[in-house]
Design a protein around this motif. Structure first.
Motif, short mmCIF file in Angstrom:
data_model
loop_
_atom_site.label_atom_id
_atom_site.label_comp_id
_atom_site.label_asym_id
_atom_site.label_seq_id
_atom_site.Cartn_x
_atom_site.Cartn_y
_atom_site.Cartn_z
N ILE A 61 41.97 37.17 37.24
CA ILE A 61 42.15 38.56 36.82
C ILE A 61 41.88 38.68 35.32
O ILE A 61 42.45 37.93 34.54
CB ILE A 61 43.59 39.02 37.13
CG1 ILE A 61 43.86 38.90 38.64
CG2 ILE A 61 43.81 40.47 36.68
CD1 ILE A 61 45.30 39.11 39.01
N PRO A 62 41.01 39.59 34.89
CA PRO A 62 40.74 39.75 33.45
C PRO A 62 42.01 39.99 32.66
O PRO A 62 42.92 40.70 33.12
CB PRO A 62 39.80 40.96 33.40
CG PRO A 62 39.19 41.04 34.77
CD PRO A 62 40.24 40.53 35.71
N GLU A 63 42.09 39.42 31.49
CA GLU A 63 43.28 39.54 30.65
C GLU A 63 43.65 41.00 30.39
O GLU A 63 44.82 41.37 30.43
CB GLU A 63 43.04 38.83 29.31
CG GLU A 63 44.24 38.80 28.39
CD GLU A 63 45.33 37.86 28.89
OE1 GLU A 63 46.51 38.19 28.68
OE2 GLU A 63 44.99 36.82 29.49
N ALA A 64 42.63 41.84 30.15
CA ALA A 64 42.90 43.24 29.81
C ALA A 64 43.47 44.02 30.97
O ALA A 64 44.07 45.09 30.78
CB ALA A 64 41.61 43.91 29.33
N PHE A 65 43.31 43.51 32.21
CA PHE A 65 43.76 44.25 33.39
C PHE A 65 45.12 43.78 33.89
O PHE A 65 45.74 44.44 34.73
CB PHE A 65 42.72 44.10 34.51
CG PHE A 65 43.02 44.92 35.74
CD1 PHE A 65 42.84 46.29 35.74
CD2 PHE A 65 43.49 44.32 36.89
CE1 PHE A 65 43.12 47.06 36.86
CE2 PHE A 65 43.78 45.06 38.03
CZ PHE A 65 43.59 46.43 38.01
N ARG A 66 45.63 42.68 33.37
CA ARG A 66 46.83 42.06 33.96
C ARG A 66 48.07 42.93 33.88
O ARG A 66 48.94 42.83 34.74
CB ARG A 66 47.08 40.70 33.31
CG ARG A 66 45.99 39.69 33.67
CD ARG A 66 46.22 38.33 33.09
NE ARG A 66 45.08 37.47 33.37
CZ ARG A 66 44.99 36.21 33.01
NH1 ARG A 66 45.98 35.66 32.32
NH2 ARG A 66 43.92 35.51 33.29
N SER A 67 48.16 43.77 32.90
CA SER A 67 49.34 44.64 32.79
C SER A 67 49.30 45.77 33.82
O SER A 67 50.29 46.48 33.99
CB SER A 67 49.43 45.24 31.38
OG SER A 67 48.30 46.04 31.11
N ARG A 68 48.18 45.94 34.52
CA ARG A 68 48.03 47.07 35.44
C ARG A 68 47.88 46.63 36.90
O ARG A 68 47.67 47.47 37.76
CB ARG A 68 46.79 47.89 35.05
CG ARG A 68 46.89 48.54 33.69
CD ARG A 68 45.53 48.97 33.15
NE ARG A 68 44.73 49.64 34.15
CZ ARG A 68 43.40 49.74 34.09
NH1 ARG A 68 42.74 49.17 33.10
NH2 ARG A 68 42.72 50.39 35.03
N ILE A 69 48.01 45.34 37.18
CA ILE A 69 47.67 44.86 38.52
C ILE A 69 48.58 45.43 39.61
O ILE A 69 48.17 45.52 40.76
CB ILE A 69 47.69 43.31 38.60
CG1 ILE A 69 49.08 42.77 38.23
CG2 ILE A 69 46.62 42.71 37.74
CD1 ILE A 69 49.19 41.27 38.40
N PHE A 70 49.80 45.85 39.25
CA PHE A 70 50.71 46.35 40.28
C PHE A 70 50.73 47.88 40.33
O PHE A 70 51.57 48.47 41.00
CB PHE A 70 52.12 45.81 40.06
CG PHE A 70 52.22 44.32 40.19
CD1 PHE A 70 52.01 43.71 41.42
CD2 PHE A 70 52.48 43.52 39.10
CE1 PHE A 70 52.08 42.34 41.55
CE2 PHE A 70 52.55 42.14 39.22
CZ PHE A 70 52.34 41.55 40.46
N GLY A 71 49.80 48.52 39.61
CA GLY A 71 49.72 49.97 39.64
C GLY A 71 49.07 50.48 40.92
O GLY A 71 48.25 49.80 41.54
N GLU A 77 45.05 50.87 41.47
CA GLU A 77 44.43 50.19 40.34
C GLU A 77 43.55 49.04 40.84
O GLU A 77 43.96 48.27 41.72
CB GLU A 77 45.49 49.62 39.39
CG GLU A 77 46.28 50.69 38.65
CD GLU A 77 45.50 51.26 37.47
OE1 GLU A 77 44.31 50.91 37.33
OE2 GLU A 77 46.08 52.05 36.72
N GLN A 78 42.33 48.95 40.29
CA GLN A 78 41.42 47.86 40.60
C GLN A 78 40.71 47.44 39.33
O GLN A 78 40.32 48.28 38.52
CB GLN A 78 40.40 48.27 41.67
CG GLN A 78 41.01 48.49 43.05
CD GLN A 78 39.98 48.91 44.07
OE1 GLN A 78 39.36 49.94 43.93
NE2 GLN A 78 39.80 48.10 45.09
N ALA A 79 40.55 46.13 39.15
CA ALA A 79 39.89 45.64 37.93
C ALA A 79 38.47 46.18 37.88
O ALA A 79 37.98 46.56 36.82
CB ALA A 79 39.88 44.11 37.91
N ASP A 80 37.78 46.20 39.02
CA ASP A 80 36.45 46.79 39.09
C ASP A 80 36.56 48.02 39.98
O ASP A 80 36.50 47.93 41.20
CB ASP A 80 35.45 45.79 39.68
CG ASP A 80 34.04 46.38 39.76
OD1 ASP A 80 33.83 47.49 39.21
OD2 ASP A 80 33.15 45.74 40.37
#
Length: 467
Positions: A436-446, A449-452
């Protein structure tokens, strides 16, 4: 600065054998604070007046003016990239004083004798002190002007801000506020707020709730963010986003609370409308979709007779996709239950490994063509826990499908069961994918929300599984 140079040269005095004037201080300070424009004006004016005075030392005087201007301009560029300090002003004074000595090296030898008298130690000391004092005065004046401008801009920002912003002391009394705060609490004016508390404007139970929030910020020393119901200035019942931050004095001691309130009634209403719409559509879809899935399952099982290979393949595709739709709708309905607080759990003590094995078996058919293996590593044999097996199975299914989706073909997904301190267990799902990209890790449980999240992404999904 140019006028100061001319007046200083016109009123110059001879004291103990050396000439006393402030031309060097004014020229150096002009270049230091004003850069090229100020340096050119001050230098040009002083050179013109020095030539007008004439005399044997005119050439040396012009040279001294030019060197001083260059020194001041050099210091201007040095401090341009950072904040000016008292050490910079001290350096300017020393440099202007030394410029008097440098002048001796570049002027004609026939005038050196007469000019040496003006470059004795007392003269250099005078150049340093006068430059330092004038620069300090100009620096203070400029800082006061900058502060006044900043205060004016800040006051205008706070005054025109449509959201409520105020500061209270440790006892909850208003010490500063903007007009939006006065409007929110229905005070006649900002002045009518000062020195009063929420108890002067709100019912006791509401004021006590606000005071408890303030005490939380004071005691924790941290910023609190709250969404809370409130009575709006127009009499409507709405919602406020409230931020309460500690207000500290110059020593860092907490002496009050800064409060920021924003009306989020419309955002709350829109969010509720969206949730209601999703919930309604999901409920309406589930009943017919369940019938479609059941009918397709029966047809695929051969209840209606054996199908030709092509037709059987199409029925299987439709049945699999109807299964996916049912799972998606169930996820959305589960999210609604969680957010409304009505979801129920059937907790019982049972072996954990059995649930993990069932989840792994159910997930093995997912992406069957990819050759991805799921391995169970049990470091807590015969471990039991208080769990809802259906919900734990649901969680594992989401984690495993996510891990497999982002694994390379032929890869391995590991499920680990470990004992932790305080009679706790940890279940981990580890894959060998890109991560998981570092910038997205704070949002993974939203939710959603999807990294891509682009329309061209290679991996499917709704972004509900981890949420």
């Amino acid at each position: 600065m140019c006028g100061g140079v001319v007046i200083s040269m016109a009123t110059a005095l001879s004291v103990s054998g050396f000439i006393v004037d402030l031309r060097a201080a004014f020229i150096g300070a002009a270049a230091f604070f004003g850069g090229w424009p100020a340096m050119l004006i001050a230098a040009a004016g002083s050179i013109a007046y020095r030539l007008h005075l004439g005399g044997q030392g005119a050439e040396a005087g012009v040279m001294s003016i030019l060197i001083t201007a260059v020194v001041g301009l050099a210091w201007h560029h040095i401090v341009a990239v950072r904040s000016r300090t008292m050490f910079d002003i001290l350096g300017l004074g020393l440099s202007v004083a030394l410029a008097g000595l440098i002048t001796l090296l570049v002027i004609p030898s026939q005038v050196v004798t007469g000019f040496v008298q003006q470059s004795t130690l007392p003269s250099l000391l005078f150049r340093f002190l006068s430059t330092f004092i004038i620069a300090v005065l100009l620096d203070r004046q400029q800082r006061r002007r900058d502060l006044a401008v900043s205060n004016m801009i800040f006051r205008a920002m706070v005054r025109e801000l449509p959201d409520s912003l105020n500061v209270k002391d440790a006892e909850g009394r208003f010490i500063a506020a903007n007009p939006a705060t006065a409007e929110l609490v229905r005070a006649a004016s900002v002045e009518d707020l000062i020195g009063k508390t929420d108890f002067d404007f709100y019912p006791k139970d509401v004021a006590e709730r606000f005071r408890q929030d303030e005490m939380g910020a004071l005691e924790a020393g941290q910023t609190l963010r709250i969404d809370q119901p409130a009575l709006l200035p127009d009499g409507r019942q709405g919602w406020l986003y409230t931020l309460k931050a500690p207000f500290r004095d110059e020593a860092g001691k907490i002496v009050g609370v800064i409060t920021y309130n924003r009306d989020i009634t419309e955002q709350k209403r829109n969010a509720q409308l969206k949730n209601d719409f999703i919930s309604t559509v999901s409920h309406e879809l589930r009943t017919p979709l369940t019938s479609i899935r059941g009918s397709l399952g029966l047809i695929a099982a051969g209840v209606a007779g054996e199908l030709p290979p092509k037709a059987a393949n199409l029925v299987n595709i439709a049945h699999n996709n109807s299964e996916r739709l049912v799972l998606l709708i169930n996820d959305i309905l589960d999210m609604e239950k969680i957010e409304s607080g009505v979801i129920t759990f059937k907790i019982k003590q049972m072996p954990v490994r059995a649930v993990l094995e069932q989840a792994i078996a159910a997930s093995s058919n997912y992406m069957a063509d990819s050759g991805i293996r799921i391995v169970l590593v049990d470091d807590a044999p015969r471990a039991e826990a208080n769990i809802d097996p259906d919900r734990l199975h649901q969680v594992m299914a989401n984690l495993l499908s996510n891990a497999m989706k982002f694994s390379d073909p032929g890869g391995t997904v590991m499920v680990k069961l470990q004992r932790r301190e305080r009679d706790m267990l940890r279940i981990s799902v580890v894959d060998e994918g890109t991560g998981i990209p570092e910038a997205f890790r704070s949002r993974i449980f939203g939710k959603f929300e999807q990294a891509d999240a682009s329309s061209t992404r290679k991996k499917g999904g709704t972004g509900l599984g981890l949420s």
